[in-house]
Design an enzyme around this catalytic site. Structure first.
Site, PDB file in Angstrom:
ATOM      1  CG  ASP A   1      38.893  -2.552  70.683  1.00  0.00           C
ATOM      2  OD1 ASP A   1      37.963  -1.862  71.138  1.00  0.00           O
ATOM      3  OD2 ASP A   1      40.065  -2.455  71.075  1.00  0.00           O
TER       4      ASP A   1
ATOM      5  CD  GLN B   1      42.650   2.531  75.275  1.00  0.00           C
ATOM      6  OE1 GLN B   1      41.745   1.904  75.796  1.00  0.00           O
ATOM      7  NE2 GLN B   1      42.438   3.461  74.367  1.00  0.00           N
TER       8      GLN B   1
ATOM      9  CE  LYS C   1      37.940   1.794  76.147  1.00  0.00           C
ATOM     10  NZ  LYS C   1      39.056   1.658  75.187  1.00  0.00           N
TER      11      LYS C   1
END
Length: 307
Positions: free
Chosen positions: A129, A106, A62
């Site tokens: 997200d 994460q 990422k």
């Protein structure tokens, strides 16, 4: 009109997630350049707690892609014993930081940290997200929202493969908040007839055999074989499962999906590979969300300044 030549094309067309992700990233890079001309550089804060090997790889990928498209990445790495209070305090600081456009924590988090408490602590405008309940609710109501990255990527692949999805029967296997439920919402918005199959569904295979579009997201390697599939279906395999095997006396691991590709590819019209299918799209769509968040926050700040 579908780009497929025949509903029973053989062998199955390989849906190239890497190539599609490159197109998305090119679009994001152009958007970042346009925003930079207005004096704004999107910033993505990535938070990693613990030493989970898979999470380490995901975060590294990422961050690399953020740099590729011109997004500034801000990494925050902590040992697994970080307290929930300390993590929430960090998120509060990131929420208030004008240099941060998006916040990504994460998952999974260590067992002593409440993941939902952390997710809901992120302000919805920076929830790249798309997991916050406000974004989830807006998605189901068809309102502007930051959409979970994996379902967004799946939809891009489906539109590029099938064109107009109106009237198609889409079956989503799995009902998670991260993939299954938002995937169903997006397919409904695309005018599909949608069925969610889950662990309590009766005769799941029979339901799946009705699907023009199948999205498999259960996390069980090879669970869905040709007996679950309709000839000519388009299959999106979200599963990423690492399995162990021995070949010629050598022990190794490899990544496989939720679909048994060896049997499925002889029957279906198109299928995403694992790896190289949905995975690259998830990261590309994260970059897309970060750009959208930065653009929205910039416009909001400009409007407040003019008020």
């Amino acid at each position: 009109m579908s780009t497929l030549e025949s509903p029973q094309r053989s062998p199955a067309r390989r849906i190239d997630g890497k190539a599609c992700a490159e197109r998305v990233l090119a679009e994001v890079a152009e958007g970042v350049r346009q925003l930079a001309s207005e004096g704004v550089t999107p910033g993505l804060a990535v938070v990693l707690v613990g030493e989970d090997p898979a999470s380490q790889v995901y975060v590294r990928n990422k961050v690399r892609q953020a740099h590729t498209v011109g997004i500034r990445s801000l990494e925050h790495r902590f040992d697994a014993d970080l307290s929930q209070a300390e993590l929430l305090a960090l998120i509060d600081r990131l929420n208030r930081d004008p240099e941060v456009s998006g916040i990504l924590v994460q998952l999974p988090l260590p067992a002593h940290i409440d993941e939902q408490a952390v997710i809901q602590a992120i302000v919805p405008a920076k929830d790249v997200d798309g997991f916050h309940c406000e974004n989830a609710g807006a998605l189901w109501q068809g309102l502007p929202a930051l959409i979970p990255c994996t379902p967004m990527g799946c939809m891009r692949l489906l539109h590029e493969t099938c064109g107009d999805l109106t009237g198609k029967h889409a079956v989503v296997v799995g009902r998670s908040n991260i993939v299954g439920k938002p995937m169903a919402a997006l397919l409904l918005q695309a005018n599909c007839t949608v069925t969610l199959v889950h662990s309590r569904s009766r005769d799941a295979a029979a339901i799946c055999r009705q699907a023009d579009i199948m999205v498999a997201a259960v996390g069980r390697p090879g669970m869905i074989d040709a007996t679950w599939l309709k000839p000519g279906a388009v299959v999106i395999d979200v599963g990423i499962n690492r399995i162990e095997e021995t070949h010629d006396g050598e022990h190794r691991t490899r990544l496989v999906g939720d679909v048994d590709h060896a049997s499925a590819e002889r029957l279906v019209a198109a299928l995403t590979p694992v790896p190289g299918g949905v995975g690259p799209m998830t990261i590309a769509c994260l970059m897309h969300n970060t750009l959208i968040a930065a653009r929205t926050l910039h416009r909001r700040a400009a409007s407040l300044a003019m008020a």
